[in-house]
Design a protein around this motif. Structure first.
Motif, short mmCIF file in Angstrom:
data_model
loop_
_atom_site.label_atom_id
_atom_site.label_comp_id
_atom_site.label_asym_id
_atom_site.label_seq_id
_atom_site.Cartn_x
_atom_site.Cartn_y
_atom_site.Cartn_z
N ASN A 85 0.87 -1.18 0.00
CA ASN A 85 0.00 0.00 0.00
C ASN A 85 0.89 1.22 0.00
O ASN A 85 1.25 1.74 1.04
CB ASN A 85 -0.91 0.00 1.22
CG ASN A 85 -1.90 -1.13 1.19
OD1 ASN A 85 -2.45 -1.41 0.13
ND2 ASN A 85 -2.12 -1.78 2.30
N SER A 130 1.39 5.01 -1.43
CA SER A 130 0.65 6.11 -2.03
C SER A 130 1.25 6.56 -3.36
O SER A 130 0.52 6.92 -4.27
CB SER A 130 0.56 7.28 -1.06
OG SER A 130 1.86 7.74 -0.75
N LYS A 157 3.88 3.96 6.93
CA LYS A 157 2.84 4.97 7.04
C LYS A 157 1.92 4.54 8.18
O LYS A 157 1.84 3.35 8.51
CB LYS A 157 2.05 5.05 5.73
CG LYS A 157 2.88 5.49 4.55
CD LYS A 157 2.05 5.55 3.30
CE LYS A 157 1.47 4.18 3.03
NZ LYS A 157 0.76 4.04 1.80
N SER A 200 -1.14 3.94 8.28
CA SER A 200 -2.09 2.89 7.87
C SER A 200 -1.44 1.51 7.84
O SER A 200 -2.13 0.50 7.84
CB SER A 200 -2.67 3.23 6.50
OG SER A 200 -1.65 3.24 5.53
N GLU A 201 -0.09 1.44 7.81
CA GLU A 201 0.61 0.16 7.77
C GLU A 201 1.06 -0.30 9.15
O GLU A 201 1.57 -1.40 9.30
CB GLU A 201 1.86 0.28 6.87
CG GLU A 201 1.54 0.57 5.43
CD GLU A 201 2.78 0.83 4.60
OE1 GLU A 201 2.83 0.28 3.49
OE2 GLU A 201 3.69 1.53 5.06
#
Length: 132
Positions: free
Chosen positions: A49, A51, A122, A124-125
């Motif tokens: 994931n 960006s 990040k 989100s990770e």
């Protein structure tokens, strides 16, 4: 390669052979991703994931093997451009050195984006850092 572009150094045959060896090793690694049984293969098809990958390619996730295959293509382009100098067959125009440099830079950045274990995560990770 930057020093070759700036005409500060010659491109050594050892450098070319090193790139060939790296390409061969990368081919082997990519082939290994496709060898396991289907149930294990699903686990190996890790998604990144990232960006910047989403912005560039318009995708939410990208499989590691796809990114590595793209890096392999860029490395192959680099090798093709510098082959005459690497094998001492002829000189290579400066424009081809610049193209080869960018192809090699693309290869390195793609591999680092997806495979570097030291890259910053990040939020989100991160996942769950503590148990409830």
């Amino acid at each position: 390669m930057e020093a070759v572009i700036d005409r500060k150094e010659f491109f050594q045959r050892d450098n070319y052979l090193g790139l060939v060896s790296i390409r061969r090793s990368l081919v082997t690694r990519v082939e290994e991703l496709h060898k396991p049984p289907p149930e294990l293969s699903k686990g190996l098809r890790l998604s990144a994931n990232n960006s910047s990958l989403r912005r560039v390619r318009g995708l939410d996730t990208e499989a590691v093997d796809v990114v590595l295959e793209g890096a392999l293509i860029s490395l192959s382009q680099c090798l093709e451009l510098v082959r005459p100098a690497g094998l001492h067959l002829s000189s290579v125009p400066r424009s081809n050195w610049i193209k080869a440099y960018y192809a090699l830079d693309h290869t390195i950045s793609e591999i680092r984006k997806i495979c570097d274990p030291d890259r910053p995560l990040k939020p989100s990770e991160w996942g769950k850092l503590v148990d409830d």
